[in-house]
Design a protein around this motif. Sequence first.
Motif, PDB file in Angstrom:
ATOM      1  N   ALA A  76       1.785  43.980  20.778  1.00  0.00           N
ATOM      2  CA  ALA A  76       0.339  43.782  20.799  1.00  0.00           C
ATOM      3  C   ALA A  76      -0.036  42.565  21.629  1.00  0.00           C
ATOM      4  CB  ALA A  76      -0.193  43.643  19.378  1.00  0.00           C
ATOM      5  N   ALA A  77       0.841  41.592  21.684  1.00  0.00           N
ATOM      6  CA  ALA A  77       0.543  40.371  22.421  1.00  0.00           C
ATOM      7  C   ALA A  77       0.619  40.556  23.936  1.00  0.00           C
ATOM      8  CB  ALA A  77       1.492  39.255  21.990  1.00  0.00           C
TER       9      ALA A  77
ATOM     10  N   TRP B 166      -1.618  42.956  28.977  1.00  0.00           N
ATOM     11  CA  TRP B 166      -1.263  42.329  30.252  1.00  0.00           C
ATOM     12  C   TRP B 166      -0.436  43.285  31.105  1.00  0.00           C
ATOM     13  CZ3 TRP B 166      -3.770  38.352  32.000  1.00  0.00           C
ATOM     14  CH2 TRP B 166      -4.351  37.457  31.114  1.00  0.00           C
ATOM     15  N   ILE B 167       0.514  43.962  30.485  1.00  0.00           N
ATOM     16  CA  ILE B 167       1.339  44.933  31.214  1.00  0.00           C
ATOM     17  C   ILE B 167       0.451  46.041  31.770  1.00  0.00           C
ATOM     18  CG2 ILE B 167       3.148  46.684  30.977  1.00  0.00           C
ATOM     19  CD1 ILE B 167       4.400  44.814  28.823  1.00  0.00           C
ATOM     20  N   ALA B 168      -0.411  46.589  30.917  1.00  0.00           N
ATOM     21  CA  ALA B 168      -1.306  47.663  31.356  1.00  0.00           C
ATOM     22  C   ALA B 168      -2.216  47.180  32.486  1.00  0.00           C
ATOM     23  CB  ALA B 168      -2.142  48.175  30.185  1.00  0.00           C
TER      24      ALA B 168
ATOM     25  N   LEU C 162      -3.803  47.485  37.874  1.00  0.00           N
ATOM     26  CA  LEU C 162      -4.304  46.742  39.028  1.00  0.00           C
ATOM     27  C   LEU C 162      -3.453  47.046  40.257  1.00  0.00           C
ATOM     28  CD1 LEU C 162      -6.180  44.519  40.236  1.00  0.00           C
ATOM     29  CD2 LEU C 162      -4.410  42.874  39.570  1.00  0.00           C
ATOM     30  N   GLY C 163      -2.136  46.977  40.100  1.00  0.00           N
ATOM     31  CA  GLY C 163      -1.245  47.236  41.225  1.00  0.00           C
ATOM     32  C   GLY C 163      -1.378  48.647  41.771  1.00  0.00           C
TER      33      GLY C 163
ATOM     34  N   SER D 119      -0.286  55.301  31.191  1.00  0.00           N
ATOM     35  CA  SER D 119       0.118  55.636  29.821  1.00  0.00           C
ATOM     36  C   SER D 119       0.696  54.459  29.044  1.00  0.00           C
ATOM     37  CB  SER D 119       1.140  56.776  29.845  1.00  0.00           C
ATOM     38  OG  SER D 119       2.332  56.365  30.474  1.00  0.00           O
ATOM     39  N   ILE D 120       0.753  53.289  29.647  1.00  0.00           N
ATOM     40  CA  ILE D 120       1.384  52.149  28.982  1.00  0.00           C
ATOM     41  C   ILE D 120       0.638  51.749  27.708  1.00  0.00           C
ATOM     42  CG2 ILE D 120       0.197  50.288  30.235  1.00  0.00           C
ATOM     43  CD1 ILE D 120       3.950  50.376  29.563  1.00  0.00           C
ATOM     44  N   ASP D 121      -0.674  51.956  27.687  1.00  0.00           N
ATOM     45  CA  ASP D 121      -1.439  51.615  26.488  1.00  0.00           C
ATOM     46  C   ASP D 121      -1.071  52.502  25.303  1.00  0.00           C
ATOM     47  OD1 ASP D 121      -2.595  53.761  27.868  1.00  0.00           O
ATOM     48  OD2 ASP D 121      -4.597  53.332  27.109  1.00  0.00           O
ATOM     49  N   ALA D 122      -0.487  53.658  25.581  1.00  0.00           N
ATOM     50  CA  ALA D 122      -0.077  54.559  24.507  1.00  0.00           C
ATOM     51  C   ALA D 122       1.124  54.020  23.734  1.00  0.00           C
ATOM     52  CB  ALA D 122       0.239  55.943  25.074  1.00  0.00           C
ATOM     53  N   THR D 123       1.847  53.054  24.298  1.00  0.00           N
ATOM     54  CA  THR D 123       2.954  52.433  23.575  1.00  0.00           C
ATOM     55  C   THR D 123       2.439  51.720  22.338  1.00  0.00           C
ATOM     56  OG1 THR D 123       4.130  52.144  25.656  1.00  0.00           O
ATOM     57  CG2 THR D 123       4.930  50.874  23.794  1.00  0.00           C
TER      58      THR D 123
END
Length: 189
Positions: A67-68, A72-74, A79-80, A117-121
Amino acid sequence: MTGVITLGALGAGLSVDAFAAAVGKGAATRRSAWIHALRVGAVFGVFEAITPAIGWSIGLALSNRIAAVDHWIAFFLLLGVGVHMIHAALANEASQDASPDKTHTPLRLAATALATSIDATAVGVSLAVMQVNIVTACLVIGGVTTVVATLGVMLGRHASAYIGRYAEILGGVALIVVGASILYQHLTA
């Protein structure tokens, strides 16, 4: 236990950024419409189905760490990928000889699908807390995303006759906005 309708709504919410990226992919392709759209949709669907399973498997032990940093990863991935989509669209516009299909390699498609899909983690971690059947959840979320992304490619394909490469620019901008929105929501929560 969470119902299939609730999981479908969750899948629809998670697939919004995949839809935006798929519209851009569809606008920039010259391939056979339905087959290509289904392939792109399936790639988005598979990634959207796998990432909740990854989050679910990580479980409660790492939920605070995930959660922390998930926002940022997403953000940075979206963005990239968004900046790259805009750059590729502008480069293709400057070079009329470049084929848009060449800019959409399987690796770039996979990177876009992962970024969207990273937010789905993090959702997968929530599903573990709620004791949801993860197999059902992944199948529903992946299926909904496949349909939504396939429709996005088809819409982009038909829109390309009207808006051409600008659809890919809009798709890139949409990914950046989605990434910024994820970051904003987490930072202001």
